[in-house]
Write a protein that holds these residues in place. Sequence first.
Motif, mmCIF file in Angstrom:
data_model
loop_
_atom_site.group_PDB
_atom_site.id
_atom_site.type_symbol
_atom_site.label_atom_id
_atom_site.label_comp_id
_atom_site.label_asym_id
_atom_site.label_seq_id
_atom_site.Cartn_x
_atom_site.Cartn_y
_atom_site.Cartn_z
ATOM 1 N N GLU A 26 0.862 -1.183 0.000
ATOM 2 C CA GLU A 26 0.000 0.000 0.000
ATOM 3 C C GLU A 26 0.896 1.230 0.000
ATOM 4 N N GLU A 27 0.671 2.101 -0.963
ATOM 5 C CA GLU A 27 1.499 3.303 -1.049
ATOM 6 C C GLU A 27 1.026 4.329 -0.034
ATOM 7 N N LYS A 28 1.971 4.951 0.657
ATOM 8 C CA LYS A 28 1.654 5.949 1.674
ATOM 9 C C LYS A 28 2.236 7.298 1.265
ATOM 10 N N ASP A 29 1.978 7.646 0.017
ATOM 11 C CA ASP A 29 2.456 8.918 -0.499
ATOM 12 C C ASP A 29 1.638 10.053 0.104
ATOM 13 N N VAL A 30 2.182 11.251 0.086
ATOM 14 C CA VAL A 30 1.455 12.421 0.565
ATOM 15 C C VAL A 30 0.334 12.726 -0.419
ATOM 16 N N SER A 31 -0.889 12.895 0.105
ATOM 17 C CA SER A 31 -2.044 13.137 -0.748
ATOM 18 C C SER A 31 -2.484 14.598 -0.648
ATOM 19 N N PHE A 32 -2.642 15.229 -1.796
ATOM 20 C CA PHE A 32 -3.087 16.615 -1.841
ATOM 21 C C PHE A 32 -4.438 16.718 -2.551
ATOM 22 N N ARG A 33 -5.209 17.754 -2.202
ATOM 23 C CA ARG A 33 -6.458 18.059 -2.890
ATOM 24 C C ARG A 33 -6.244 19.285 -3.771
ATOM 25 N N GLN A 34 -6.909 19.318 -4.899
ATOM 26 C CA GLN A 34 -6.921 20.536 -5.701
ATOM 27 C C GLN A 34 -8.055 21.414 -5.181
ATOM 28 N N VAL A 35 -7.698 22.618 -4.725
ATOM 29 C CA VAL A 35 -8.686 23.473 -4.068
ATOM 30 C C VAL A 35 -8.628 24.897 -4.619
ATOM 31 N N HIS A 36 -9.690 25.648 -4.331
ATOM 32 C CA HIS A 36 -9.747 27.072 -4.636
ATOM 33 C C HIS A 36 -9.098 27.805 -3.466
ATOM 34 N N PRO A 37 -7.958 28.479 -3.672
ATOM 35 C CA PRO A 37 -7.225 29.064 -2.540
ATOM 36 C C PRO A 37 -8.003 30.138 -1.779
ATOM 37 N N GLU A 38 -8.986 30.768 -2.406
ATOM 38 C CA GLU A 38 -9.716 31.844 -1.728
ATOM 39 C C GLU A 38 -10.646 31.332 -0.635
ATOM 40 N N ASP A 39 -11.238 30.134 -0.845
ATOM 41 C CA ASP A 39 -12.179 29.642 0.156
ATOM 42 C C ASP A 39 -11.929 28.186 0.558
ATOM 43 N N GLY A 40 -10.906 27.550 -0.022
ATOM 44 C CA GLY A 40 -10.577 26.172 0.342
ATOM 45 C C GLY A 40 -11.503 25.124 -0.246
ATOM 46 N N GLY A 41 -12.427 25.537 -1.123
ATOM 47 C CA GLY A 41 -13.344 24.581 -1.725
ATOM 48 C C GLY A 41 -12.632 23.650 -2.691
ATOM 49 N N ARG A 42 -13.065 22.376 -2.715
ATOM 50 C CA ARG A 42 -12.440 21.396 -3.604
ATOM 51 C C ARG A 42 -12.845 21.644 -5.056
ATOM 52 N N ILE A 43 -11.907 21.401 -5.952
ATOM 53 C CA ILE A 43 -12.168 21.537 -7.385
ATOM 54 C C ILE A 43 -12.755 20.220 -7.894
ATOM 55 N N LYS A 44 -13.903 20.292 -8.562
ATOM 56 C CA LYS A 44 -14.545 19.102 -9.104
ATOM 57 C C LYS A 44 -14.464 19.121 -10.625
ATOM 58 N N TYR A 45 -14.474 17.925 -11.212
ATOM 59 C CA TYR A 45 -14.412 17.799 -12.657
ATOM 60 C C TYR A 45 -15.690 17.143 -13.175
ATOM 61 N N ARG A 46 -16.188 17.652 -14.270
ATOM 62 C CA ARG A 46 -17.383 17.115 -14.890
ATOM 63 C C ARG A 46 -16.984 16.190 -16.032
ATOM 64 N N ARG A 47 -17.697 15.060 -16.128
ATOM 65 C CA ARG A 47 -17.483 14.143 -17.252
ATOM 66 C C ARG A 47 -18.442 14.555 -18.373
ATOM 67 N N VAL A 48 -17.876 15.202 -19.372
ATOM 68 C CA VAL A 48 -18.697 15.791 -20.430
ATOM 69 C C VAL A 48 -18.367 15.145 -21.770
ATOM 70 N N CYS A 49 -19.415 14.807 -22.528
ATOM 71 C CA CYS A 49 -19.242 14.253 -23.860
ATOM 72 C C CYS A 49 -18.778 15.361 -24.809
#
Length: 268
Positions: A26-49
């Motif tokens: 099991e890899e124990k690498d450091v995990s980061f989230r992609q966030v909006h620095p102004e409010d800390g909200g997580r960045i989400k991606y849409r699956r679009v055709c």
Amino acid sequence: MPRSIWKGAISFGLVTIPIKLYSATEEKDVSFRQVHPEDGGRIKYRRVCEKCDQEIPFAEIAKGYETADGRMVILEKEDFDALPLTTTKSVEVVQFVAEDEVDPTYFAKTYFLEADGPGVKPYVLLRDALIQSGQSAVVKVALRSREAIALIRPKDGVLLMHTMLWPDELRDGAFAAPPAEVTVSEAEVDMARSFIDALSGEFDPSQFTDAYREAIEELVKSKLDGVELPVEAEAPEEAEVVDLVAALRASVEAAKKRREGAEEKKAM
């Protein structure tokens, strides 16, 4: 106890060994989230055709195989289930080899094999036979939507399976070889061997730690606590190496001192 990720059987001649497969790492690498620095909200991606611009739910996404001429073939679950592979639920032993015959570059991932139900006795039979013969089993198996060759070997009373890459998945590293006209002297080789001898010992992975992960965790804790991290002194720049023998001689002395310090620390 971890959950098994696959169930099947090892075909050992006419002997069948029911098994369960578990990931051995099991890899124990450091995990980061992609966030909006102004409010800390997580960045989400849409699956679009790309054609109709509609967002497609994950459950409705199919697998497509694009041919060299650009045509797209849609593959359904039933297509994969109907593939004529004997290895979909079977680990087929195809050869026995000495473990050191296999270049470690081929190894991809390691799994534990556990005997399932009536498979305990034939499992022990295969394990003990491999131990006494000093051999490992080369097998073919289908895992995670692909067929692979793998190596089964005994270790600490358990059978391990190392999945392997196919030969055409290994890149040719000839480009990285130094020019043939570059040579070194016997004195330089002897000093390099002295440095190797100074650091030789039994491999103990427990003596190594992930300094990067520890530093990140310390950084995160300092930010949560509102405390500044202590500033570490910059390491002195290394001088350009001109005399290899002199540089290696200094390396040998440093290695000896480091080993003596480590042994004194262990004895305390």
